[in-house]
Design an enzyme around this catalytic site. Structure first.
Site, PDB file in Angstrom:
ATOM      1  N   ASP A 153       0.851  -1.183   0.000  1.00  0.00           N
ATOM      2  CA  ASP A 153       0.000   0.000   0.000  1.00  0.00           C
ATOM      3  C   ASP A 153       0.893   1.240   0.000  1.00  0.00           C
ATOM      4  O   ASP A 153       1.885   1.289   0.737  1.00  0.00           O
ATOM      5  CB  ASP A 153      -0.926  -0.007   1.222  1.00  0.00           C
ATOM      6  CG  ASP A 153      -2.038   1.005   1.091  1.00  0.00           C
ATOM      7  OD1 ASP A 153      -1.750   2.226   1.103  1.00  0.00           O
ATOM      8  OD2 ASP A 153      -3.196   0.590   0.983  1.00  0.00           O
ATOM      9  N   ASN A 189     -12.861  -2.774   2.411  1.00  0.00           N
ATOM     10  CA  ASN A 189     -13.743  -1.612   2.532  1.00  0.00           C
ATOM     11  C   ASN A 189     -14.802  -1.735   1.443  1.00  0.00           C
ATOM     12  O   ASN A 189     -14.477  -1.990   0.282  1.00  0.00           O
ATOM     13  CB  ASN A 189     -12.952  -0.312   2.361  1.00  0.00           C
ATOM     14  CG  ASN A 189     -11.911  -0.132   3.438  1.00  0.00           C
ATOM     15  OD1 ASN A 189     -12.082  -0.589   4.553  1.00  0.00           O
ATOM     16  ND2 ASN A 189     -10.819   0.524   3.096  1.00  0.00           N
ATOM     17  N   GLN A 213     -13.883   3.027   1.082  1.00  0.00           N
ATOM     18  CA  GLN A 213     -13.463   2.520  -0.225  1.00  0.00           C
ATOM     19  C   GLN A 213     -13.294   3.685  -1.183  1.00  0.00           C
ATOM     20  O   GLN A 213     -14.197   4.502  -1.360  1.00  0.00           O
ATOM     21  CB  GLN A 213     -14.480   1.522  -0.778  1.00  0.00           C
ATOM     22  CG  GLN A 213     -14.011   0.861  -2.058  1.00  0.00           C
ATOM     23  CD  GLN A 213     -14.972  -0.191  -2.592  1.00  0.00           C
ATOM     24  OE1 GLN A 213     -16.086  -0.350  -2.100  1.00  0.00           O
ATOM     25  NE2 GLN A 213     -14.531  -0.912  -3.601  1.00  0.00           N
ATOM     26  N   HIS A 258     -10.481  -5.146  -3.472  1.00  0.00           N
ATOM     27  CA  HIS A 258      -9.126  -5.444  -3.008  1.00  0.00           C
ATOM     28  C   HIS A 258      -9.168  -5.614  -1.491  1.00  0.00           C
ATOM     29  O   HIS A 258     -10.005  -5.045  -0.814  1.00  0.00           O
ATOM     30  CB  HIS A 258      -8.126  -4.351  -3.409  1.00  0.00           C
ATOM     31  CG  HIS A 258      -8.493  -2.982  -2.928  1.00  0.00           C
ATOM     32  ND1 HIS A 258      -9.512  -2.237  -3.486  1.00  0.00           N
ATOM     33  CD2 HIS A 258      -7.982  -2.216  -1.938  1.00  0.00           C
ATOM     34  CE1 HIS A 258      -9.598  -1.067  -2.859  1.00  0.00           C
ATOM     35  NE2 HIS A 258      -8.687  -1.033  -1.906  1.00  0.00           N
ATOM     36  N   HIS A 300      -7.051  -5.443   2.161  1.00  0.00           N
ATOM     37  CA  HIS A 300      -5.918  -4.877   2.879  1.00  0.00           C
ATOM     38  C   HIS A 300      -5.414  -5.929   3.863  1.00  0.00           C
ATOM     39  O   HIS A 300      -6.181  -6.405   4.707  1.00  0.00           O
ATOM     40  CB  HIS A 300      -6.350  -3.625   3.659  1.00  0.00           C
ATOM     41  CG  HIS A 300      -6.803  -2.505   2.793  1.00  0.00           C
ATOM     42  ND1 HIS A 300      -5.998  -1.441   2.486  1.00  0.00           N
ATOM     43  CD2 HIS A 300      -7.986  -2.296   2.159  1.00  0.00           C
ATOM     44  CE1 HIS A 300      -6.662  -0.603   1.704  1.00  0.00           C
ATOM     45  NE2 HIS A 300      -7.877  -1.113   1.490  1.00  0.00           N
TER      46      HIS A 300
END
Length: 115
Positions: A31, A87, A94, A100, A102
């Site tokens: 990230d 999210n 989001q 996706h 995390h």
């Protein structure tokens, strides 16, 4: 047709990013704005699903592959303990509407989720 997501552009090589792990249908990157000592993203190669609810309903095998890849990268980049967060929707944080996960790890405590 909508613009390809940043994740599709990374996968296509248009946006630089180091892919740290990959399966047939998913990939993982770091990230760019980490919220934990280890903060990785696990992303399906298809942009077909906007969020985890759509993914789980539409392709449970791909969902399982994402969780498996999350487990692999958590073991490689931390002690194997991790938090997996999806999210779903703008009010939940989001910002990229290409599903996706995390992967958060590295000495997290329960109170790190909020107030």
């Amino acid at each position: 047709m909508s613009e390809p997501s940043i994740f599709t552009r990374i996968l296509d090589g248009e946006v630089p990013s180091e892919i740290i792990a990959e399966t047939e249908n998913a990939f993982a990157i770091r990230d760019i704005a980490p919220k934990a000592p280890v903060h990785l993203l696990v992303i399906p190669k298809t942009g077909e699903y906007r969020n985890v609810v759509e993914l789980a309903a539409g392709d449970p095998d791909l969902m399982a592959e994402l969780v498996g890849l999350a487990n692999t990268v958590a073991a490689e980049h931390s002690d194997g303990d991790f938090r997996l967060v999806f999210n779903t929707g703008p009010n939940a944080g989001q910002t990229i509407f290409h599903v996706h996960a995390h992967v958060l790890a590295g000495g997290l405590e329960e109170k790190s989720l909020g107030a």
